[in-house]
Design an enzyme around this catalytic site. Structure first.
Site, PDB file in Angstrom:
ATOM      1  N   LEU A  14     -37.151  64.124  12.907  1.00 36.04           N
ATOM      2  CA  LEU A  14     -35.803  63.499  12.316  1.00 36.04           C
ATOM      3  C   LEU A  14     -34.595  63.918  13.180  1.00 36.04           C
ATOM      4  O   LEU A  14     -33.853  64.414  12.369  1.00 36.04           O
ATOM      5  CB  LEU A  14     -35.904  64.141  10.879  1.00 36.04           C
ATOM      6  CG  LEU A  14     -36.721  63.583   9.917  1.00 36.04           C
ATOM      7  CD1 LEU A  14     -36.450  64.159   8.530  1.00 36.04           C
ATOM      8  CD2 LEU A  14     -36.672  61.813   9.762  1.00 36.04           C
ATOM      9  N   HIS A  15     -34.553  63.065  14.205  1.00 29.50           N
ATOM     10  CA  HIS A  15     -33.377  63.274  15.127  1.00 29.50           C
ATOM     11  C   HIS A  15     -32.147  62.350  14.647  1.00 29.50           C
ATOM     12  O   HIS A  15     -32.743  61.490  13.560  1.00 29.50           O
ATOM     13  CB  HIS A  15     -33.623  62.911  16.475  1.00 29.50           C
ATOM     14  CG  HIS A  15     -34.442  61.716  16.769  1.00 29.50           C
ATOM     15  ND1 HIS A  15     -33.594  60.450  16.944  1.00 29.50           N
ATOM     16  CD2 HIS A  15     -35.583  61.242  16.684  1.00 29.50           C
ATOM     17  CE1 HIS A  15     -34.431  59.351  17.196  1.00 29.50           C
ATOM     18  NE2 HIS A  15     -35.918  59.964  17.230  1.00 29.50           N
ATOM     19  N   ALA A  16     -31.126  62.122  15.046  1.00 32.17           N
ATOM     20  CA  ALA A  16     -30.098  61.114  14.835  1.00 32.17           C
ATOM     21  C   ALA A  16     -30.387  60.066  14.461  1.00 32.17           C
ATOM     22  O   ALA A  16     -30.164  59.226  13.296  1.00 32.17           O
ATOM     23  CB  ALA A  16     -28.953  61.409  15.583  1.00 32.17           C
TER      24      ALA A  16
END
Length: 88
Positions: A14-16
Site C-alpha cells: 500500500l504505497h502512495a
C-alpha cells in the site's frame, strides 16, 4: 456490515499511488469503508490512514464496509487490490 480478506500481491504494497487509487475508489461509495492490517483499523477513505498501516506485499488486509452499498463497495475494492494493484 460485511468484510473480505485480501492479499496484497503488488510489488510495493500500500504505497502512495496504490493508497491514492484505493481512496479515490472508496470515496465513490456512500458506505463507511475501513481497512485493517496488523490489528490496526483505519478509515478507507483516508490516504494518510491507509499509508499508516504499513501493509506490504504478501500481507493480508481486511476491507470492511457498512452502509447501503456495502456489498458493491467491498467487491469493487477487493478486485482493485487483488487485480489492478499489480500494474502499479
Amino acid at each position: 456490515m460485511i468484510s473480505k480478506k485480501v492479499v496484497l500481491n503488488n510489488s510495493d504494497g500500500l504505497h502512495a499511488r496504490a493508497a491514492a487509487l484505493f481512496v479515490r475508489e472508496a470515496n465513490k461509495f456512500a458506505s463507511e469503508i475501513n481497512l485493517e492490517a496488523h490489528s490496526d483499523k483505519v478509515n478507507g477513505k483516508s490516504i494518510i490512514g491507509i499509508m499508516s498501516l504499513g501493509a506490504f506485499t504478501g500481507e493480508e488486509i481486511i476491507i470492511e464496509a457498512d452502509g447501503v452499498d456495502e456489498e458493491e463497495a467491498v467487491e469493487r475494492l477487493a478486485n482493485l487490490v487483488e487485480k489492478e494493484f499489480i500494474n502499479l
